[in-house]
Design a protein around this motif. Structure first.
Motif, PDB file in Angstrom:
ATOM      1  N   VAL A 101       1.384   7.650   7.306  1.00  0.00           N
ATOM      2  CA  VAL A 101       0.609   7.319   6.111  1.00  0.00           C
ATOM      3  C   VAL A 101       0.277   5.829   6.072  1.00  0.00           C
ATOM      4  N   ILE A 104      -5.431   9.832  -0.957  1.00  0.00           N
ATOM      5  CA  ILE A 104      -4.398  10.151   0.037  1.00  0.00           C
ATOM      6  C   ILE A 104      -3.432  11.193  -0.515  1.00  0.00           C
ATOM      7  N   THR A 105      -3.030  11.003  -1.762  1.00  0.00           N
ATOM      8  CA  THR A 105      -2.104  11.953  -2.387  1.00  0.00           C
ATOM      9  C   THR A 105      -2.716  13.344  -2.473  1.00  0.00           C
ATOM     10  N   GLY A 113       0.801  -1.217   0.000  1.00  0.00           N
ATOM     11  CA  GLY A 113       0.000   0.000   0.000  1.00  0.00           C
ATOM     12  C   GLY A 113       0.832   1.265   0.000  1.00  0.00           C
ATOM     13  N   LEU A 114       1.897   1.292   0.801  1.00  0.00           N
ATOM     14  CA  LEU A 114       2.750   2.475   0.845  1.00  0.00           C
ATOM     15  C   LEU A 114       3.474   2.672  -0.478  1.00  0.00           C
ATOM     16  N   ALA A 173      -5.849  12.322   5.410  1.00  0.00           N
ATOM     17  CA  ALA A 173      -4.601  12.682   4.730  1.00  0.00           C
ATOM     18  C   ALA A 173      -4.345  14.180   4.827  1.00  0.00           C
ATOM     19  N   THR A 216      -8.722   0.528  -4.823  1.00  0.00           N
ATOM     20  CA  THR A 216      -7.421   0.704  -4.181  1.00  0.00           C
ATOM     21  C   THR A 216      -6.665   1.875  -4.805  1.00  0.00           C
ATOM     22  N   THR A 225       1.020   4.162  -2.949  1.00  0.00           N
ATOM     23  CA  THR A 225       0.737   5.561  -2.657  1.00  0.00           C
ATOM     24  C   THR A 225       1.898   6.461  -3.052  1.00  0.00           C
ATOM     25  N   CYS A 277      -5.450   5.517  -3.136  1.00  0.00           N
ATOM     26  CA  CYS A 277      -4.096   6.071  -3.233  1.00  0.00           C
ATOM     27  C   CYS A 277      -4.129   7.507  -3.764  1.00  0.00           C
ATOM     28  N   THR A 336       2.010   9.439  -5.852  1.00  0.00           N
ATOM     29  CA  THR A 336       2.545  10.755  -5.496  1.00  0.00           C
ATOM     30  C   THR A 336       3.618  11.199  -6.490  1.00  0.00           C
ATOM     31  N   VAL A 344      -2.907   3.693   4.001  1.00  0.00           N
ATOM     32  CA  VAL A 344      -2.677   3.061   2.702  1.00  0.00           C
ATOM     33  C   VAL A 344      -3.508   1.789   2.563  1.00  0.00           C
TER      34      VAL A 344
END
Length: 279
Positions: free
Chosen positions: A214, A253-254, A63-64, A189, A246, A67, A250, A71, A218
């Protein structure tokens, strides 16, 4: 126990050239095999196979990576972003396939049928009530410590990271109950980004604080569950929809982190440090 098995697999097998390339497949397969057999032959243990497996392989979830890849694409870093994105997708596919292969042992005729489990943690026959609130601090503290170790943070940074992690966790939990999960991801986020910019104002590099926090947002397990659903069920559309969701998480979050960076003017004193921050 499952997490220990994954750690041993990574330490003992990940260093070898041949097995290190398939560790994302091998470790989930071993854990899925053990959890499925344990659930089948010890029904009194009341094990939910899927969530036990995901909890065991949480350190391998991409997940990280996904993300960060999104980004980088937002930052116009197309080569590195595309590479990290496809690397995360391949890791997700490997883990999902490993879980499917390890769980397929339940289809053997001499293996008892594993215990049933709901689609969410609270839907199974044994999860009729939420855990009491007093049980939350210990696993949350251990989770924060684990993320600090995973991100190779210095012990002097643990307190700042814990503050950001608590802000991320509490905001996502409270907002999801009030406004829904989709909006909660963006606002969490955004809150996390504002906390990082606040630390940057006092001379601390925000990425060192934001990156471990984070991890609470994620969608790594969501991606793996989508791949598993696509491989183990006849409804391919539902599995692909989870994978698409999913990617949307992402992006959300970004966007929250970028909005936080946009609304807080960076001081000239930390301008060079903020330029190095991809979030």
């Amino acid at each position: 126990c499952g997490g220990t098995v994954v750690g041993l697999c990574c330490e003992l097998l990940g260093s070898t050239v041949a097995l290190g390339k398939i560790i994302n497949f091998l470790a989930p397969a071993v854990v899925a095999l053990g959890v499925t057999l344990l659930s089948a032959f010890l029904p009194s243990a009341k094990i939910c196979p899927l969530f036990t497996i995901l909890g065991s392989v949480v350190w391998l979830l991409p997940g990280l990576s996904l993300t960060i890849a999104v980004t980088e694409l937002f930052n116009k870093q197309l080569i590195s972003g595309s590479g990290h994105l496809f690397s995360g997708v391949l890791a997700t596919a490997q883990m999902g396939y490993g879980i499917s292969v390890g769980s397929s042992v339940a289809e053997l005729p001499f293996i008892p049928e594993p215990a049933a489990c709901g689609t969410t943690v609270l839907d199974g026959p044994w999860y009729t009530q939420k855990a009491p609130v007093w049980m939350y601090p210990l696993p949350l503290s251990l989770c924060i410590l684990g993320f600090c170790i995973l991100c190779v943070a210095h012990p002097r940074q643990y307190l700042r990271i814990a503050t950001a992690c608590l802000a991320s966790y509490l905001s996502s939990t409270l907002i999801s109950h009030a406004l829904g999960a989709d909006l909660a991801v963006f606002l969490s986020a955004l809150t996390l980004g504002l906390v990082g910019e606040g630390f940057a104002f006092f001379g601390h590099h925000p990425i060192l604080v934001v990156l471990p926090a984070v991890c609470f947002l994620v969608p790594g397990s969501m991606a793996v569950r989508g791949v598993v659903a696509s491989m183990t069920s006849e409804d391919l559309v539902s599995g692909l929809s989870v994978c698409l969701h999913t990617l949307i998480v992402c992006v959300t979050i970004t966007m929250g982190l970028f909005v936080a960076k946009a609304v807080v003017p960076s001081s000239r004193r930390h301008h060079s440090a903020n330029q190095a921050l991809p979030l």
